[in-house]
Motif scaffolding. Sequence first.
Motif, PDB file in Angstrom:
ATOM      1  N   CYS A 133       0.863  -1.181   0.000  1.00 57.38           N
ATOM      2  CA  CYS A 133       0.000   0.000   0.000  1.00 57.38           C
ATOM      3  C   CYS A 133       0.899   1.231   0.000  1.00 57.38           C
ATOM      4  CB  CYS A 133      -0.958   0.004   1.188  1.00 57.38           C
ATOM      5  SG  CYS A 133      -0.167   0.210   2.796  1.00 57.38           S
ATOM      6  N   ARG A 138      -4.289   0.522  -1.420  1.00 62.20           N
ATOM      7  CA  ARG A 138      -3.794  -0.849  -1.443  1.00 62.20           C
ATOM      8  C   ARG A 138      -3.631  -1.348  -2.869  1.00 62.20           C
ATOM      9  NH1 ARG A 138      -6.333  -5.891  -1.966  1.00 62.20           N
ATOM     10  NH2 ARG A 138      -8.181  -4.767  -2.604  1.00 62.20           N
ATOM     11  N   CYS A 149      -2.387  -0.457   8.241  1.00 62.78           N
ATOM     12  CA  CYS A 149      -1.570  -1.503   7.639  1.00 62.78           C
ATOM     13  C   CYS A 149      -0.636  -2.004   8.735  1.00 62.78           C
ATOM     14  CB  CYS A 149      -0.764  -0.979   6.457  1.00 62.78           C
ATOM     15  SG  CYS A 149       0.298  -2.268   5.724  1.00 62.78           S
TER      16      CYS A 149
END
Length: 189
Positions: free
Chosen positions: A128, A134, A180
Amino acid sequence: MLKKQARKIYDQKRLELTYTDRLKWDDLILINFQTVETPQLHAVFSFYPMEERNEVNAFIVTDYLHFRNPSLQICYPKMEIDVPNMEAMACHADTIFEANEINILEPLEATTVDPLDIDLVLVPMLICDVRGNRVGFGKGYYDRYLSRCRPDCLKVGLSYFAPVAQIDDADEFDVPLDFCITPEKVYVF
């Protein structure tokens, strides 16, 4: 960086990882995931990691979440390849999985869960960027699914690699991540 370029680079990087590194990094991802404060979760949508693609072991995260909340409903995707569409299917310890026509393991018999009932989605990914855009394998299943979820549904990517500076061709249909989780740290977007 363009998605196509990122896909090629990070798919190759992931395939080059050793089994030992992946085991260690999966543990570090779990440790970092445990630092994220989540609301009370009732339903989590995860993915069945593709071993041949060296995907992050999402099972360690779902096992941890289920240990914390034994009544938590864990769901896995069932895809309609031709449409393309994907649904979250409620699974349990005895659910049988079988590979679909694109070699993704899916539950054979399970109940569909409404996207509005999902509290957190563990999203498979290659990489990402620092804004949470992403890059997966480019079919758009997850972006279409995530657009149907509640705005407060947490979108969590699991990655062995830190975000890149920018995905130049992200578009309005891409649904960014909220977090993330990598072996090194938690990125919040």
